[in-house]
Structures are given as C-alpha cells and as structure tokens.
Write a protein that holds these residues in place. Structure first.
Motif, short mmCIF file in Angstrom:
data_model
loop_
_atom_site.label_atom_id
_atom_site.label_comp_id
_atom_site.label_asym_id
_atom_site.label_seq_id
_atom_site.Cartn_x
_atom_site.Cartn_y
_atom_site.Cartn_z
N ASP A 111 0.72 -1.18 -0.57
CA ASP A 111 -0.35 0.29 0.09
C ASP A 111 0.84 1.38 -0.34
O ASP A 111 0.30 2.95 -0.18
CB ASP A 111 -1.12 0.28 1.37
N GLY A 112 1.90 0.51 -0.12
CA GLY A 112 3.11 2.44 0.67
C GLY A 112 4.11 2.88 1.05
O GLY A 112 4.20 3.62 1.48
N SER A 113 2.69 2.57 2.50
CA SER A 113 3.36 3.01 4.03
C SER A 113 4.27 2.61 4.62
O SER A 113 3.93 1.36 5.12
CB SER A 113 1.91 3.01 4.60
N THR A 114 5.64 2.46 4.09
CA THR A 114 6.74 1.78 4.03
C THR A 114 7.42 2.61 5.37
O THR A 114 8.29 2.21 5.95
CB THR A 114 7.97 1.39 3.16
N GLY A 115 6.73 4.16 5.31
CA GLY A 115 7.87 4.24 6.32
C GLY A 115 7.90 4.30 8.54
O GLY A 115 9.53 3.78 8.86
N HIS A 116 7.21 3.53 8.60
CA HIS A 116 7.82 3.43 9.92
C HIS A 116 8.28 1.55 9.38
O HIS A 116 9.03 1.51 10.87
CB HIS A 116 5.97 2.59 10.89
N ILE A 117 7.70 0.90 8.91
CA ILE A 117 8.59 0.33 8.53
C ILE A 117 9.94 -0.16 8.46
O ILE A 117 11.23 -1.56 9.10
CB ILE A 117 8.13 -0.93 7.97
N ALA A 118 10.22 0.74 8.07
CA ALA A 118 11.49 0.87 7.75
C ALA A 118 12.57 1.23 8.48
O ALA A 118 13.79 0.64 9.51
CB ALA A 118 12.03 1.98 6.19
N ILE A 119 11.60 1.86 9.72
CA ILE A 119 12.54 2.35 10.72
C ILE A 119 12.63 1.18 12.03
O ILE A 119 13.89 1.56 12.08
CB ILE A 119 11.79 3.57 11.67
N MET A 120 11.48 0.60 12.25
CA MET A 120 11.48 -0.67 12.57
C MET A 120 13.12 -1.88 12.02
O MET A 120 13.79 -2.08 13.10
CB MET A 120 10.13 -1.23 12.63
N ARG A 145 15.06 -0.78 10.15
CA ARG A 145 16.44 -0.48 10.77
C ARG A 145 17.60 -0.49 12.01
O ARG A 145 18.45 -0.95 12.23
CB ARG A 145 16.95 1.14 10.24
N THR A 146 16.42 -0.30 13.27
CA THR A 146 16.24 -0.64 14.58
C THR A 146 16.79 -2.23 14.73
O THR A 146 17.87 -2.20 15.01
CB THR A 146 15.34 -0.32 15.63
N LEU A 147 16.65 -2.70 14.21
CA LEU A 147 16.43 -4.18 14.94
C LEU A 147 17.21 -4.48 13.48
O LEU A 147 18.33 -5.73 14.19
CB LEU A 147 14.73 -5.29 14.06
N CYS A 148 17.78 -4.42 12.16
CA CYS A 148 19.72 -4.11 11.72
C CYS A 148 20.39 -3.94 12.89
O CYS A 148 21.89 -4.59 12.81
CB CYS A 148 19.95 -3.38 10.59
N SER A 177 19.56 -6.04 5.76
CA SER A 177 19.73 -5.14 4.18
C SER A 177 20.66 -4.90 4.38
O SER A 177 21.89 -5.02 4.00
CB SER A 177 19.48 -4.04 4.51
N GLN A 178 20.33 -6.20 2.13
CA GLN A 178 21.26 -5.31 1.01
C GLN A 178 20.61 -5.01 -0.10
O GLN A 178 19.82 -6.01 -0.76
CB GLN A 178 21.55 -7.05 0.86
N GLU A 179 21.46 -4.08 -0.48
CA GLU A 179 20.76 -3.42 -1.98
C GLU A 179 19.33 -3.48 -1.36
O GLU A 179 18.14 -3.71 -2.45
CB GLU A 179 20.97 -4.02 -2.53
N GLY A 180 18.10 -2.64 -0.56
CA GLY A 180 17.51 -2.65 -0.29
C GLY A 180 16.33 -3.88 0.19
O GLY A 180 15.08 -3.55 0.32
N ARG A 181 17.06 -5.25 0.31
CA ARG A 181 16.18 -5.68 0.72
C ARG A 181 16.55 -6.42 1.94
O ARG A 181 17.58 -6.19 2.45
CB ARG A 181 16.04 -7.08 -0.16
N TYR A 182 14.90 -6.67 2.51
CA TYR A 182 15.11 -7.49 4.45
C TYR A 182 15.49 -9.29 4.68
O TYR A 182 14.38 -9.51 3.66
CB TYR A 182 14.54 -6.39 4.87
N THR A 183 15.79 -9.37 5.27
CA THR A 183 15.85 -10.96 5.48
C THR A 183 16.08 -10.47 7.00
O THR A 183 16.82 -10.17 7.59
CB THR A 183 17.56 -11.53 4.94
#
Length: 139
Positions: A35-44, A46-49, A56-62
């Motif tokens: 749905d495009g609402s990625t802001g909060h997930i991106a922050i969370m 990054r915190t877990l990274c 995270s590698q090249e914008g892909r998360y595992t």
C-alpha cells in the motif's frame, strides 16, 4: 541496557513483518507494504539491523526463523505490556509506582534467565535487550 527499551518494543511490534521476512527472505519494503506506507516499517527494520536481528542488502531485508519465533514469544508480549502498557492491574494505575510494581516481577528473569523459545539461543543480545527494557537507564 537502555537500547533494550527501544529494541524490545520494535521486536514485538514487527512480529508480522519478521514472520514474512523469515518465510520470504530478501523482501523489499514495497513487498512488505504494497500500500506504500513503508516509513514506520523502514525505521523498525533499521533498528533491528543495528543489533543484527535483520540484515539489509540493496534495499532487501532478511531475518532468521529464530528472530521471528522470538518476536511471537508470549514472554516478549507480556513484558511489553508491563513496560509500555497503561494498566497495572485493571485499575488503570499508570503512575511511576504502578509501573514499578509491574516491572518488579521481571527482575528474577534478568538473573535466572528468561522463559523463551529454544530459538532464542541463536538471537544475539536478546536477554540483554529484554533486561534493558525492564531496567530504566539512570537519570
């Protein structure tokens, strides 16, 4: 450890995303939130990274199945309710002393060990972060 105050809540609130990542590694934010609402997930994420629970590698998360299992753990959910929740015993005591009463029950877990799934042994720093959520930083 004060970082645990943030990391513990993030782990708990990211449990659905972590489950998806464990089953579909190398997902992009857009795949996780079409749905495009990625802001909060991106922050969370990054915190877990930072603590190594997500990569995270090249914008892909595992993440690992172990991290996802710990995120779903009843102990984590209960600790988060006591640390961040607003009610002590159904009477709505949100005072500092009410919170202290709720957190006191977790002190034995800090020294004796947390009730966690066996996968927790593979999640680096988890006990330290759980303790950090429970014991506030001085000041």
């Amino acid at each position: 450890w004060p970082h645990g105050f943030v990391t513990t809540a993030t782990l708990h609130h990211c449990r659905a995303v972590l489950s998806t990542l464990a089953n579909a590694p190398a997902s992009s934010l857009e795949q996780l939130r079409p749905d495009g609402s990625t802001g909060h997930i991106a922050i969370m994420l990054r915190t877990l990274c930072v603590v190594g629970w997500v990569t995270s590698q090249e914008g892909r998360y595992t993440t690992s199945a172990s991290v996802a299992a710990c995120a779903e753990c009843p102990t984590l959910a209960s600790l988060c309710e006591d640390v961040y929740g607003g009610e002590e015993d159904g009477h709505g005591d949100t005072s500092r002393s009410g919170r202290l009463v709720r957190l006191t029950k977790w002190l034995p877990s800090i020294s004796a060990g947390w009730e966690l799934p066996c996968e927790a042994a593979e999640v680096r720093l988890l006990p330290t972060m759980l303790a950090g959520a429970n014991v506030p930083a001085p000041g």
